[in-house]
Structure formats: C-alpha cells, structure tokens
Design an enzyme around this catalytic site. Structure first.
Site, PDB file in Angstrom:
ATOM      1  CE  LYS A 172      43.536   0.988  17.430  1.00  0.00           C
ATOM      2  NZ  LYS A 172      44.825   0.600  16.809  1.00  0.00           N
ATOM      3  CB  CYS A 192      44.662   3.809  14.163  1.00  0.00           C
ATOM      4  SG  CYS A 192      45.491   3.092  12.705  1.00  0.00           S
ATOM      5  CD  GLU A 217      47.649   3.786  16.242  1.00  0.00           C
ATOM      6  OE1 GLU A 217      47.065   2.921  16.920  1.00  0.00           O
ATOM      7  OE2 GLU A 217      47.683   3.747  14.991  1.00  0.00           O
TER       8      GLU A 217
END
Length: 272
Positions: A112, A153, A40
């Site tokens: 994301k 994540c 990330e």
C-alpha cells in the site's frame, strides 16, 4: 471473466481468519469465478498495534499466505489476497496485496502506497506511517482476460494512481478495503464510482464488514462497478461472496465514449 469478491469480518486471531477465508474462497470458487479477491488485512484485524507487531509473521511464514497458495492451485484460479499484514524488512509492517496464480505461486506483490497520517483540530494525531512501511511501486498485472492495477483501501482517495494505471493499460482497478463506517457512509460509493468513471475501468472492492473483536466496525459493501460507473454487484455488511462479469470490451467502449485519458494534457500552474 467471472470474478468473485469475498467479504470478511476478520478477527484478532489469525487461525480463525484462515478458516473463515478458506470457507469463503471455496464458496467463491464453486461459482466458477476465475478471479477471487479478499479484503484488506484478511489475515488479522488487530487495532492494538503492539499486539499486531507481536502476532504477525513474515510473508513466508504467514498461515493465510500458505493456505491461499494451496487454494489457488487446488481450484486453478487467480486468488488475490487483498492484503495481509506481514513483517517488513525495516521492522515496521507491510500492508501487502498478494496475487496467486493458478499454479499457487505469488505472481504479484503490491505494498500500500498511501498511508493515513493526520493531525486533527482537537490536537490528536494519527500516524499510520509509524506502524506501516509505505510501498514505493505501483503494480500492473496481466491476467489472461484483463490487466489489473493493484491498490489498497486509502489509495482510492488518490486519483493520480488510478489514472496512471489506466494510462498504462489497466482495465480493472482493485481496491480491497477496511473502511470505517462514518467514512464509508460518506464517501465509499462516490469515490469508487468516480475512479471507475474517470478512468473508464472496472472497479472491484472486497471489503471488511460488521463489528469486529473489540467493538470496531467496518463498512462492508463489497462492490463491483462498470467502466460507466454502474454498480453491478454489492454486498451488505455480513460475510459473503458476490460475483460479477468483467468484459474488457466494455472498457474500450467507455473510453471511446469519454476519451478523458486520451484528452488529458500537461499544464503549468500560475498563482496570482
């Protein structure tokens, strides 16, 4: 499919991160990996949100994006920038995963979906959504050897996303990350192994690791996990490359042994 996971310690300086990432990707390609994943925010690790807004560029102007396109084409690999921070259309920042094909072109983009917004008991609050624009679409990608479900994540804490990917045919779930040390020590392994076990999927996570500019530390421990929940490769906290073999036949076997996806049922909830 041989895969390589690149662990980084990205800095506040994009040019330095491009150099570091290039060196590690070259090392990964030299292992014979057909698919390479980076962490990330590979392009910049900047805790100061005002400076981050000032420094980042659009996807088309980002130097790491351009370099990864060249590297994917040079080595004829699938090169996955786990995420890059780039300018979004609404003025906020997109935390965007980019998968480059062997021709150097972007074949998949994933923003994301899940953002970390929290109100703490001491009265403090944190709003990732104030800085980042959330994604709205999960992305499933067909590679020659396997189907990938793209995550980033914090997405690892939402099993519904992983299950949706697996139900749609994903054999590999990717979780590039920049976990904090306290949450990493508490939850990293159990969360990633749980996503692998409950979906019968390979789980791959390339992570940020160590102390970054400004003193903030990330957990590291880039990891590859089988559909049976076994850890087959794991890093420490230093920048490095680890490799693993992904065999879709293991996915089919795990899902045959524990047919949780097939046995799942809709239900209603009654509160008494």
């Amino acid at each position: 499919m041989k895969v390589a996971l690149v662990q980084m310690r990205s800095s506040r300086e994009p040019a330095r991160n491009v150099r570091d990432a290039e060196a590690l990707v070259r090392e990964a390609a030299a292992t014979g990996a057909a698919y390479v994943l980076t962490p990330e925010v590979s392009n910049i690790f900047e805790p100061d949100k005002a400076r981050l807004r000032a420094v980042i560029r659009s996807e088309t102007d980002d130097p790491l994006v351009a370099k990864f396109s060249d590297l994917a084409k040079e080595f004829g690999i699938h090169l996955h920038a786990g995420s890059v921070a780039v300018k979004a259309a609404d003025g906020r920042i997109a935390n965007r995963s980019l998968l480059f094909g062997p021709d150097g072109k972007v074949m998949a983009r994933y923003d994301k979906i899940h953002l970390f917004d929290i109100d703490l008991p001491n009265g403090e609050s944190y709003r990732e959504s104030a800085t980042y624009a959330p994604g709205e679409e999960a992305v499933l990608v067909q590679l020659p050897e396997a189907r990938l479900g793209l995550c980033i994540c914090y997405d690892v804490r939402f099993p519904r996303l992983a299950n949706a990917y697996a139900a749609a045919g994903a054999e590999v779930l990717t979780y590039p990350a920049a976990f904090t040390v306290p949450t990493g020590e508490a939850h990293w392994h159990v969360l990633l192994r749980a996503r692998a076990i409950e979906t019968g999927s390979f789980v791959l996570s390339a992570a940020q690791g160590g102390e970054h500019d400004g003193g903030k530390a990330t957990y590291g421990h880039s990891i590859a996990i089988t559909p049976w929940g076994e850890v087959i490769a794991e890093a420490g906290t230093e920048p490095c490359v680890i490799t693993a073999e992904v065999n879709p036949a293991e996915v089919a076997l795990a899902r045959q042994r524990i047919p949780a996806l097939r046995n799942a049922r809709d239900f209603t909830l009654k509160s008494i």
